[in-house]
Design an enzyme around this catalytic site. Structure first.
Site, PDB file in Angstrom:
ATOM      1  CB  CYS B 353      46.702  42.335  40.603  1.00 58.70           C
ATOM      2  SG  CYS B 353      45.235  43.332  40.899  1.00 58.70           S
ATOM      3  CG  ASP B 355      43.044  47.053  35.568  1.00 57.70           C
ATOM      4  OD1 ASP B 355      43.911  47.786  35.058  1.00 57.70           O
ATOM      5  OD2 ASP B 355      42.278  46.343  34.912  1.00 57.70           O
ATOM      6  N   GLY B 356      44.519  46.474  40.015  1.00 56.47           N
ATOM      7  CA  GLY B 356      44.516  46.761  41.448  1.00 56.47           C
ATOM      8  C   GLY B 356      43.130  46.821  42.046  1.00 56.47           C
ATOM      9  NE  ARG B 399      36.463  41.682  38.204  1.00 56.66           N
ATOM     10  CZ  ARG B 399      36.704  42.333  37.073  1.00 56.66           C
ATOM     11  NH1 ARG B 399      35.799  42.322  36.093  1.00 56.66           N
ATOM     12  NH2 ARG B 399      37.827  42.986  36.896  1.00 56.66           N
TER      13      ARG B 399
END
Lengths: 552, 552
Positions: B353, B355-356, B399
């Site tokens: 994606c 940053d993976g 997150r």
């Protein structure tokens, strides 16, 4: 009339497509008086495929070149496609199916010809719910701790023996002992369709009752009927001195008022002391039918985006109807259980939403109605004998192109509400989803006579009981039980109060998406549940009492 | 303790947020260093961990007291009424401080003491061994080897030390590729499919700008492709929506036309592989939205389902507007694409994606779960989380908002992963060894900071925090309670095609009531099927054992 006049062609070669997960069948197609047959030849499995023509809801034909395609949409929501060799044959078969599937005569319908092996005519018609139910009430009132006069508050009246009081009631009904048959006749004249207030359910733990009727014919002049008022007064007097009553009207206050213009109306407060009116509008008739049609349109489109699907699910309003029906049933049940009040339910005719509410309220309160036998009796007593016009309401299902006249999926709505109850109380119903699916299928098209006609009177005229088989005798055969029963059933003596928040309600995929998305893994899982449960029972141990206490 | 002014308040009311009758419980509220505790008059305790608190609100004073509303990250919402405003204010201020810690060392895990000695703790941490896991997959082998390039976190700080790469990829190629990839996250092995000899690899986006290329990166991709003897081409899956990337390209090209290359290169920070530069790759966008879209989607979902007296219509239009289920479906579809590429085309797949570490982790882990039944066991699922989430640097601390930081970094990426798994358990009731409670428990602990597993953003940071010495691992505690998390219907043998092929037609996505209303008891089914089947299973086993004992 001879069926042969309507059959245009003997047979044709065809291929049948039965949905995404099923292999196509090729063979000889043939139309008979009641069935569409496809015979793929002796080696094939199955060696014969049959469809009751009565279950065809709509038919579409298309021809191209020297072949044709017929799409059959069935009342059980299946969609079938037939690819037929020959244009003429296609058109002839389509015309034959069209003509034969829309025959209106009851006595030439398939149940009058269906003679399955292992069943005897007249079997399982032995339920006589009014008498049988009266015996239960008599037993419950006698054994209750109530003072003596109240124990004999109810009687079985045969005033409607010849269906003269009310054509949609059974021959015998349960009414307050204090009211004689003449008074009943007067009350019947004051109620639409003669549906005077009768007992629907006796709630023994609180000594309260659930009654149902149709609207009073007060009209513009605000007429009154002394016998009708006396009947409801007697109900309260016999329940308990000073008992209260609620009249749950399934129309809005506005609609009830408007009904006066056409001769209907509601009970005036002053005329019925002790009774309080509550309005809980429930959709029925055309809006409900349209809701069903729109839901099925949404369910037929697997390509749509998530947003479109959610917006159609919202737009069809089906789950709103489920919520409203359950809430109203809870209201009636709470009135009896918590307030110790008597409840009278009616809308206009008292043959649709009224029955929905009274039957659901009983499932919530009465553990016996949650057993296999009790549920069958409930449907027999509260739907079939209570005069829900099945013939009119279930003439077409969601796919018909003809303009709906009297069709409405009110019984389906009931089944959906029961399914929601079963999901929230997975151990408390003795029957499983299979039973509800079977009832849905048979109510729209069936080889059995149980759902034929609109009332007991019509069933008597057609001699349904002596000339057709009862669905109950079909369903109660041992080989059917695994499909119909809930292996996890543990009797639960308490009331089961469902949550009616939208987060707690779910779309009944097992019905509405039954044919488009066969839930295979879950069927295997169900088989495993059966296995675990039957291991349990054969080893003779008792399941632990883990039926959690329901919370209101 | 310096934040706590009031430790005990009496006569506090706890309101039920969905009760229509405004029912409440009265009790005493205690504030401890780690928890908020409410004990009601029935001695029932409600514990709320400070780390779980997402939001505290003090509402306007009412006649009965001062309302305090607490929303938790595990979707619990509690509504207290504190009699005196000063007490409420004290608690409010304390909770504001206690729920947002500034440093890692203040998190609960560093003080949590389950009374285990050091060797027990160490054994707990060794329970999940990723070296073992790679061995189980079948690497190293003739095509894949362990690389020591990142042994000291020199090439990529957010990757683990041990990485598997194609045997033919030399160190200079790896180093070169890592310089070309955002945050140095070059393509490495995530899952190796032994039968197909195909691999799932993961990385971050290339820093290609609009014209730059990197020969080492191109070589590395070719090496991955060659490591799969069965297929010449490989897929590169960009999990971001095409429209976002293309509009970005468009602006890049416009800029390029107008200004100097150097300027444009400076702006480069985003990109995807140019198919012309890489031989034998097939490029695919799969359209999962970014963390900000997901955060606001969840926010909208919670606003809808937190509404009291919600109508069915508002619920479904709210679900639609929130877009949450659409996002869940997008993640699921991406995982299915990945699994199909491997199963059907025998192709290796490289997933990235930006940053993976978010969408890439979702897709790689779900894809592996579809392919490999091992990940559907209790232990295997722990391994999967350790591998694709923890070791590859999903930023749990940011997150999940463990520390007081940038609220824009918070996003329910892992929650979405768990929800996808839940949807799979619904579609395949026999495929998973664990049940819903297991998923809910893991969700509870990604926010609780009670165990060390989810603290920090990458392995390097975790080592610096000495988590293995100072905190405990969650997994042994879950294994100790295993019987709570076992799915009684699980059948490892019935998984004939070991690969799950879920159906992602919109109908199959449902609102996960037990996640978002886990603590709203009134919305739940009143009886649990799982519990009773577990009981039956246990009793069956016991009986079988008894029979054996008697026989011997």
């Amino acid at each position: 009339m001879e069926f042969s006049e309507l059959i245009r062609t003997g047979q044709a070669q065809a291929e049948l497509l039965r949905g995404p997960e099923m292999p196509p069948l090729r063979g000889t197609l043939c139309v008979t008086g009641h069935h569409l047959l496809l015979s793929p030849g002796p080696q094939a499995t199955p060696d014969l495929w049959l469809l009751l023509l009565r279950s065809v809801d709509s038919i579409e034909k298309r021809v191209a070149g020297d072949a044709g395609t017929i799409t059959l949409r069935c009342k059980d929501l299946r969609v079938l496609q037939l690819d037929i060799e020959g244009v003429e044959a296609t058109l002839d078969i389509a015309r034959s199916i069209e003509a034969l599937s829309s025959l209106e005569s009851v006595i030439t319908s398939f149940p009058f010809f269906y003679r399955p092996k292992g069943l005897r005519l007249g079997e399982a018609w032995h339920f006589h719910p009014p008498e049988r139910y009266y015996k239960r009430i008599a037993r419950e009132t006698w054994s209750s701790p109530l003072p003596v006069p109240q124990t004999r508050a109810w009687r079985l009246s045969e005033a409607n023996e010849d269906f003269s009081l009310c054509p949609s009631y059974p021959r015998a009904v349960i009414v307050p002992r204090a009211v004689d048959d003449d008074a009943l006749a007067r009350s019947a004249r004051f109620r639409q369709g003669g549906r005077f207030p009768v007992l629907s359910y006796y709630h023994a733990p609180r000594g309260t009752v659930l009654l149902r009727s149709s609207q009073p014919l007060t009209g513009r002049q605000k007429l009154r009927c002394a016998e009708d008022e006396e009947l409801l007064r007697a109900v309260l007097a016999e329940a308990r001195p000073g008992a209260r009553g609620f009249i749950v009207d399934t129309r809005s206050a506005q609609a009830a008022k408007q009904a006066r213009m056409t001769g209907g109306g509601t009970e005036a407060k002053a005329a019925y002391p002790g009774w309080k009116r509550l309005h809980r509008p429930l959709e029925r008739g055309r809006p409900l039918q349209e809701s069903f049609v729109r839901l099925m349109e949404a369910c037929g489109d697997p390509e749509q985006s998530m947003d479109r699907w959610l917006s159609r699910l919202d737009g069809c309003r089906w789950l709103s109807h489920v919520k409203e029906a359950l809430s109203t049933a809870c209201l009636a049940a709470q009135g009896m259980e918590w307030e110790g009040a008597c409840i009278l339910v009616h809308g206009a005719e008292g043959t649709d939403s009224t029955l929905l509410v009274t039957s659901l309220a009983q499932l919530i309160l009465d553990p016996l109605s949650r057993t296999m036998a009790g549920f069958q009796e409930l449907i027999e007593r509260e739907w079939i004998q209570a005069g829900h016009p099945f013939q009119l309401r279930c003439a077409h299902s969601a796919f018909s192109h003809t303009r709906p006249k009297h069709e409405a999926p009110i019984f389906l709505l009931f089944l959906d509400c029961v399914w929601q109850l079963g999901r929230q109380f997975p151990l408390s119903l003795e029957f499983g989803e299979g039973m509800l699916l079977a009832l849905f299928d048979h109510s729209y098209a069936s080889p059995f006579g149980t759902f034929l006609c609109n009332s007991e009177k019509e069933r008597c005229l057609c001699e349904v009981r002596t000339r057709t088989h009862s669905l109950w005798s079909g369903l109660n055969q041992p080989k059917e039980q695994r499909k119909l029963r809930n292996p996890l059933y543990v009797p639960n003596p308490l009331a089961i109060w469902p949550s009616v928040e939208p987060q707690s309600l779910r779309l009944w995929q097992g019905l509405f998406l039954r044919w488009t998305h066969p839930p295979e893994p879950s069927e295997v899982a169900w088989e495993k549940v059966w296995q675990i449960a039957t291991d349990q029972k054969t080893e003779g141990s008792q399941p632990t009492d883990s039926a959690s206490e329901p919370q209101p | 303790m310096e934040h706590i002014r009031t430790t005990k308040v009496e006569q506090v009311k706890l309101l039920d947020r969905f009760s229509t009758s405004n029912k409440s419980l009265t009790g005493t509220l205690y504030l401890t260093a780690t928890h908020l505790l409410f004990i009601d008059s029935h001695q029932k305790e409600t514990w709320i961990l400070h780390h779980h608190i997402a939001l505290v609100e003090k509402l306007a004073l009412t006649t009965s007291g001062c309302p305090l509303v607490i929303q938790c990250k595990n979707f619990r919402t509690v509504h207290f009424i504190v009699p005196r405003e000063r007490d409420c204010h004290d608690i409010y201020n304390s909770l504001l401080q206690l729920s947002k810690q500034a440093k890692y060392e203040d998190l609960y895990a560093f003080s949590y003491n389950p009374k285990q000695n050091d060797s027990e703790r160490l054994r707990g941490w060794q329970l999940v061994d990723l070296a073992e896991e790679y061995k189980r997959m079948g690497v190293p082998n003739s095509n894949w080897q362990l690389s020591d390039a990142n042994r000291d976190y020199k090439i990529c700080e957010t990757y683990p030390r041990e990485l598997y790469v194609p045997r033919i990829a030399s160190k200079p190629i790896i180093v070169g590729s890592s310089k070309f990839r955002s945050k140095g996250r070059f393509p490495v092995l995530s899952y190796y499919h032994q039968n197909k000899e195909a691999a799932i690899c993961r990385c971050s986006q290339p820093l290609s700008g609009f014209s730059a290329r990197c020969l080492e990166d191109e070589h590395l991709l070719q090496a991955i492709s060659k490591a799969n003897p069965a297929n010449r081409y490989m897929y590169v899956m960009d999990t971001r929506p095409r429209h976002r990337m293309q509009s970005w390209w468009a602006t890049q090209k416009d800029i390029g036309r107008i200004i100097l290359n150097a300027m444009a290169n400076r702006a480069a920070g985003k990109g995807y592989e140019n198919e012309d530069n890489y031989s034998n790759i097939r490029f695919q966008f799969v359209g999962i939205e970014n963390i900000h879209v997901m955060r606001s989607s969840l926010q909208k979902l919670l606003e809808v389902n937190g509404t009291k007296g919600l109508s069915v219509s508002d619920f479904y239009s709210g679900l639609e507007n929130a877009g949450w289920l659409r996002h869940i479906k997008a993640v699921m579809d991406a995982a299915i694409f990945l699994a199909k590429a491997i199963m059907v085309e025998n192709a290796s797949v490289l997933v990235h994606c930006s940053d993976g570490w978010d969408r890439t982790s979702q897709v790689c882990s779900l894809g592996s779960l579809l392919l490999d039944p091992y990940y559907r066991t209790i232990r295997g699922f722990m391994v999967l989380i350790e591998k694709d989430w923890i070791s590859f640097g999903h930023k749990y601390s940011e997150r999940c908002g463990h520390l007081d930081g940038d609220p824009k970094e918070v996003s329910p990426v892992f929650t979405q992963f768990l929800e996808c798994v839940w949807h799979l358990t619904e579609q395949f009731p026999q495929a998973f060894e664990f049940n819903e409670a297991f998923l809910l428990q893991i969700h509870e602990h990604i926010h609780s900071c009670q165990f060390g597993n989810f603290i920090g953003n990458c392995q390097k940071e975790r080592e610096e925090l000495k988590l293995k010495e100072k905190t405990y691992s969650l997994w042994p505690f879950l294994l100790d309670d295993q019987e709570k998390y076992v799915n009684p219907l699980y059948s490892s043998t019935s998984q004939k095609p070991a690969v799950l092929e879920p159906n992602t037609v919109a109908f199959h996505f449902k609102f996960w009531r037990n996640m978002y209303h886990q603590f709203d008891r009134t919305l739940h089914p009143r009886q649990s099927v799982f519990n009773i089947i577990m009981n039956m299973n246990e009793q069956n086993k016991q009986l079988q054992k008894d029979v054996k004992d008697l026989e011997s």
